[in-house]
Design a protein around this motif. Structure first.
Motif, short mmCIF file in Angstrom:
data_model
loop_
_atom_site.label_atom_id
_atom_site.label_comp_id
_atom_site.label_asym_id
_atom_site.label_seq_id
_atom_site.Cartn_x
_atom_site.Cartn_y
_atom_site.Cartn_z
N GLN A 164 -10.58 26.33 -11.38
CA GLN A 164 -10.92 24.90 -11.51
C GLN A 164 -11.13 24.27 -10.13
N GLN A 165 -10.29 24.65 -9.17
CA GLN A 165 -10.46 24.13 -7.81
C GLN A 165 -11.80 24.55 -7.23
N ALA A 206 -14.92 22.24 -6.10
CA ALA A 206 -15.52 22.38 -4.77
C ALA A 206 -17.02 22.61 -4.87
N ARG A 231 -6.21 27.59 -12.55
CA ARG A 231 -6.20 26.44 -11.64
C ARG A 231 -7.07 26.71 -10.41
N ARG A 232 -7.00 27.93 -9.90
CA ARG A 232 -7.84 28.28 -8.76
C ARG A 232 -9.31 28.22 -9.12
#
Length: 438
Positions: free
Chosen positions: A191-192, A196, A188-189
């Motif tokens: 993907q974030q 960005a 998830r990180r």
């Protein structure tokens, strides 16, 4: 409505577990009382023998979330077992039934310890393990009082093996589950960070173009109003490009993951070297420096999809920085060329420009506090792709950004393709096309 029904169901299941605990406890006490009255078993020994199996039965029938509260009852049963072991003299006239009961009790405690290690909070696992380990490993101590101390220690070590097995049996699934959650969190990180970077690489590029066009329109509106309409049209086109980039990211998040090099349904493929011509054309159409693209034949095909997307992002970031930080530049050169046997070089350079003339100061010149984040993120992206990125001033003024990216293994080099087609004479291995790497 669904939330209310879920809460009601959870509350009902909690009441069920409470009732089940009460019934199990009452049944255990009744069984201990019958054993004490009918067979003359010591009440403490009878209660100790039935407590652990009753807890195991409740743990088997209750909801999994309720098992998180099992540590304290298990510790109480283990303490009761220890007290019964050393406070009650074994009855040697019962034909060994007391020893069988103690064995069942030890097995139930070991099974309960597995559940505690698997489900209970970490702060409860260690004390429960110590108490249960002592109860299980020492249950044979009073049965053979004639043994030496070393023999007792050996027996305790042997009966510690079930405790070790319980810790491993409950701890390994817990560790695996925690590691899986860590992988999900890292994914998830990642993907974030990907979102960005997309926001910065693509949308910031279009928005900076909108800002430049708006500033140009503001300066020419008074002296040449007829030039304001084309600027507004270019602003509209840049805004539509930004909306398309946002829509692409949203659709990618709502669809399946990438697989086999194909985009999910409804999502445009990742941009690559094939889209550089359109990018350069849009950049040059804005009021600002003119950009020129030099793309060696075969270079675009020598890059994998991911590496090609990285090359595209390098160019986008470099052009965005030119627009933001070098508004007086008059020329930008974008070059993709073979740079050796296994690498491709992406070079974006701009001149100092201006010719000594002072133009209007843009917002980016007045406030440069936000610069640099894009290049740092881009350098990490290039590193992950197996390449390297450098940026700095160039001789004669201006700035350049250079990325060296790996070619896709198994694909022919550009020089080999040109030689095979007869375009380039065969001058020996390792010779690239003219201008390669420049």
């Amino acid at each position: 409505m669904g939330t209310i029904m879920g809460e009601r169901m959870t509350s009902a299941m909690k009441r069920r577990d409470t009732v089940l605990a009460a019934v199990t406890g009452a049944s255990a006490c009744a069984a201990a009382g019958v054993a004490a009255l009918a067979y003359g078993v010591h009440p403490l020994a009878a209660l100790s023998t039935v407590a652990a199996p009753a807890l195991a039965l409740w743990a088997l029938l209750c909801r999994p979330p309720s098992r998180r509260r099992l540590a304290l009852p298990v510790m109480a049963a283990a303490v009761l077992s220890l007290v019964s072991t050393f406070a009650v003299t074994p009855d040697r006239t019962d034909g060994g039934w007391g020893s069988y009961g103690n064995l069942v009790e030890a097995g139930a405690l070991a099974a309960l310890l597995t559940v505690v290690v698997r489900r209970s909070p970490v702060r409860h696992v260690l004390p429960a393990g110590l108490v249960v380990g002592a109860a299980v490993s020492l249950w044979t101590w009073p049965l053979v009082p004639s043994l030496s101390f070393l023999a007792h220690v050996g027996a305790a070590a042997f009966w510690s093996l079930p405790v070790l097995g319980a810790v491993v049996g409950g701890g390994y699934p817990r560790w695996a589950e925690r590691r899986g959650r860590g992988w999900v969190r890292d994914a998830r990180r990642a993907q974030q960070l990907e979102i960005a970077r997309d926001l910065h690489d693509f949308i910031a590029h279009d928005v900076s173009g909108i800002v430049a066009q708006a500033q140009a329109a503001r300066f020419v509106a008074a002296s040449a109003p007829e030039q304001a309409l084309p600027a507004l049209e270019r602003i509209e086109k840049a805004g539509l490009n930004a909306l398309e980039s946002m829509d692409r990211m949203v659709r990618m998040l709502h669809d399946d993951t990438w697989s086999d090099g194909a985009a999910p349904h409804g999502v445009d493929p990742l941009p690559g070297p094939g889209q550089l011509a359109g990018l350069i054309e849009r950049f040059s159409a804005a009021d600002g420096p003119r950009a020129r693209l030099a793309l060696d034949p075969g270079v675009a095909d020598a890059l994998s999809r991911d590496v090609g997307s990285t090359a595209y992002r390098v160019v986008v970031e470099a052009l965005t920085n030119v627009r933001r930080h070098a508004p007086r530049a008059t020329r930008v050169d974008v070059v993709l060329a073979a740079a050796g046997e296994d690498t491709v070089e992406v070079r974006v350079s701009n001149d100092a420009g201006g010719n000594g003339q002072k133009g209007p100061v843009t917002r980016w010149e007045r406030d440069d506090r936000h610069g640099g984040h894009g290049l740092r993120g881009l350098r990490e992206r290039v590193r992950v792709a197996g390449g390297s990125l450098s940026a700095g001033p160039r001789d004669g003024g201006g700035w350049h950004v250079v990325a060296v990216l790996p070619r896709t293994p198994g694909l022919p080099r550009t020089a080999d393709v040109l030689r095979a087609s007869g375009t380039l004479p065969d001058t020996g291995p390792g010779t690239g096309p003219p201008g390669a790497g420049s």
